[in-house]
Design a protein around this motif. Structure first.
Motif, PDB file in Angstrom:
ATOM      1  N   ALA A 117       0.837  -1.214   0.000  1.00 40.89           N
ATOM      2  CA  ALA A 117       0.000   0.000   0.000  1.00 40.89           C
ATOM      3  C   ALA A 117       0.862   1.250   0.000  1.00 40.89           C
ATOM      4  O   ALA A 117       0.544   2.239  -0.685  1.00 40.89           O
ATOM      5  N   ILE A 118       1.950   1.238   0.749  1.00 43.18           N
ATOM      6  CA  ILE A 118       2.859   2.389   0.773  1.00 43.18           C
ATOM      7  C   ILE A 118       3.488   2.594  -0.602  1.00 43.18           C
ATOM      8  O   ILE A 118       3.574   3.726  -1.106  1.00 43.18           O
ATOM      9  N   ALA A 119       3.907   1.513  -1.225  1.00 39.54           N
ATOM     10  CA  ALA A 119       4.484   1.616  -2.567  1.00 39.54           C
ATOM     11  C   ALA A 119       3.455   2.162  -3.549  1.00 39.54           C
ATOM     12  O   ALA A 119       3.764   3.023  -4.391  1.00 39.54           O
ATOM     13  N   HIS A 120       2.224   1.674  -3.460  1.00 38.18           N
ATOM     14  CA  HIS A 120       1.148   2.140  -4.346  1.00 38.18           C
ATOM     15  C   HIS A 120       0.871   3.625  -4.139  1.00 38.18           C
ATOM     16  O   HIS A 120       0.630   4.380  -5.105  1.00 38.18           O
ATOM     17  N   GLN A 121       0.920   4.052  -2.895  1.00 43.19           N
ATOM     18  CA  GLN A 121       0.677   5.463  -2.576  1.00 43.19           C
ATOM     19  C   GLN A 121       1.678   6.377  -3.273  1.00 43.19           C
ATOM     20  O   GLN A 121       1.365   7.521  -3.601  1.00 43.19           O
TER      21      GLN A 121
ATOM     22  N   PHE B  73       8.389   2.118  -6.279  1.00 42.30           N
ATOM     23  CA  PHE B  73       9.213   1.240  -5.456  1.00 42.30           C
ATOM     24  C   PHE B  73       8.709  -0.200  -5.571  1.00 42.30           C
ATOM     25  O   PHE B  73       7.527  -0.430  -5.826  1.00 42.30           O
ATOM     26  N   ALA B  74       9.604  -1.144  -5.361  1.00 45.18           N
ATOM     27  CA  ALA B  74       9.246  -2.561  -5.427  1.00 45.18           C
ATOM     28  C   ALA B  74       9.277  -3.162  -4.028  1.00 45.18           C
ATOM     29  O   ALA B  74      10.153  -2.846  -3.224  1.00 45.18           O
ATOM     30  N   VAL B  75       8.323  -4.038  -3.752  1.00 43.61           N
ATOM     31  CA  VAL B  75       8.274  -4.761  -2.480  1.00 43.61           C
ATOM     32  C   VAL B  75       8.458  -6.252  -2.775  1.00 43.61           C
ATOM     33  O   VAL B  75       7.798  -6.806  -3.653  1.00 43.61           O
TER      34      VAL B  75
END
Length: 417
Positions: A331-335, A340-342
């Motif tokens: 969710a943080i990456a999507h925001q 960024f990649a998780v």
């Protein structure tokens, strides 16, 4: 800190990243001398899967010390050693239809890697080892020769030989096919290996996750070419990926498993090899060490196995908490527009910031706000999430909040500069 800066070698690293004197710790919380509370997402680089000063494991250690049990006994038989092996066999191995002999090596993971490579070369009569891009196996000469990072390799200051590096899963499209081609080609220039050494999740390499099919292909290829198949489970074993061994999801049966870090359950040094009986080719005393089989660590290790691994409850809890962490990081990456990649599996995740600068600033700001979090990857561009497997949901959420705030502040500062 002045004493540390004045007297300790320049080689120190964590005390530079986290400049404080830590006096106490419990569970997932550390306290500085000044009483500052810090959430720990480092977990002793994976050596504290059950948290700091786990009270039930501590009780087992205290009871053993009070009884004047043997603490140092070289590789002599003690009740601590016998009970650890019996418990490991009954709780871990038999439940997974695995059968291994135990070799207790020197106290670090690198010691165990050295023993595994040495045994593989003895068995096969070959010298070459296949390792993989971004792999990390320790910093003694044999282990670092099988590790990819140039920063660590160049510190050896001598040629590092005996290893051929191949693409890790996902690094190139058909990495397993390429390895098969060069090993089967009589003119490839690649010597047939004594061993193929692999991590199912590369920790220091950037939280790179190997797939089931690729791992199965590598194991099958090792058997086909007569190489010893070694899984380095130093950091990813002992439940880190959700199951006790990181290779269980792929139904692997390695020839040798390398274990350390959280094996003792309490941060005490303990390393070992699990060796298939037919491959136990050592002569008595052929590989030795003064501090192999630390009895206190065997006592605490048995306590951890008994507490957490007698059924599937803890494993399911780790998987559940890992899924919560992964969803939040996604969710943080999507925001942030999925810049960024998780990556990760179970309770290990990597948040690839793409640049060293963003990762470093985020980690530094996080520590100022009360979170210890490490970086990894070829240029330390990945923020590495390694909380204790026993962390509670509220503490996990607080730590993730701090990470999100720190990342946002870092990105805002970058835009403003």
């Amino acid at each position: 800190m002045k004493t540390v800066e004045t007297l300790e070698s320049n080689v120190r690293s964590y005390s530079r990243c986290f400049p404080a004197v830590f006096s106490r710790a419990r569970g997932s919380i550390m306290f500085t001398e000044g009483g500052r509370k810090v959430i720990d997402f480092l977990s002793g680089a994976g050596a504290l899967n059950y948290g700091h000063n786990n009270q039930e494991i501590k009780a087992a250690i205290s009871e053993y010390l009070e009884s004047d049990g043997v603490v140092h006994g070289l590789d002599m038989a003690t009740p601590a050693k016998v009970e650890f092996m019996e418990t490991f066999c009954s709780v871990i191995l038999r439940e997974r239809n695995l059968s291994y002999r135990f070799q207790f090596t020197g106290p670090t993971g690198a010691n165990a890697v050295e023993a595994a490579l040495k045994l593989s070369r003895k068995i096969t009569g070959r010298h070459n080892v296949i390792s993989f891009t971004n792999g990390y196996h320790g910093q003694s000469l044999g282990a670092i020769a099988a590790s990819g990072n140039r920063f660590y390799r160049k510190a050896s200051s001598i040629p590092l030989t005996g290893t051929t590096f191949m693409p890790y899963d996902g690094y190139l499209g058909s990495a397993a096919d390429y390895l098969r081609k060069v090993l089967m080609d009589e003119s490839s220039g690649i010597d047939l290996p004594a061993a193929i050494l692999v991590e199912t999740v590369q920790g220091e390499g950037g939280i790179n996750v190997a797939g089931k099919e690729w791992l199965q292909s590598i194991q099958a290829l090792a058997k086909e070419v007569g190489a010893i198949f070694i899984v380095d489970d130093i950091q990813m074993g002992c439940g880190r990926t959700g199951e006790f061994f990181s290779f269980e999801f792929a139904a692997l049966s390695p020839d040798i498993v390398v274990m350390s870090k959280s094996l003792s359950g309490y941060g005490l040094p303990l390393s070992m090899l699990l060796i298939k009986e037919a491959l136990d080719a050592w002569e008595p005393g052929e590989h030795t060490g003064t501090f192999r089989g630390n009895n206190l660590a065997l006592v605490s290790g048995k306590a951890a196995l008994t507490l957490y691994w007698r059924n599937q409850t803890f494993s399911h809890q780790v998987q559940r908490m890992g899924a919560l962490m992964r969803r939040r990081l996604d969710a943080i990456a999507h925001q942030h527009g999925n810049k960024f990649a998780v990556r990760g599996r179970g309770m290990v995740c990597g948040f690839d910031c793409k640049t060293t600068e963003i990762a470093e600033a985020t980690s530094r700001k996080a520590f100022a706000k009360g979170l210890i979090i490490e970086r990894c990857g070829p240029t330390d561009q990945v923020v590495k999430f390694l909380p204790a497997l026993t962390i509670d949901q509220d503490t996990l959420g607080q730590g993730l909040d701090i990470f999100e705030e720190s990342l946002t502040e870092t990105l805002n500062s970058a835009r403003g500069s």
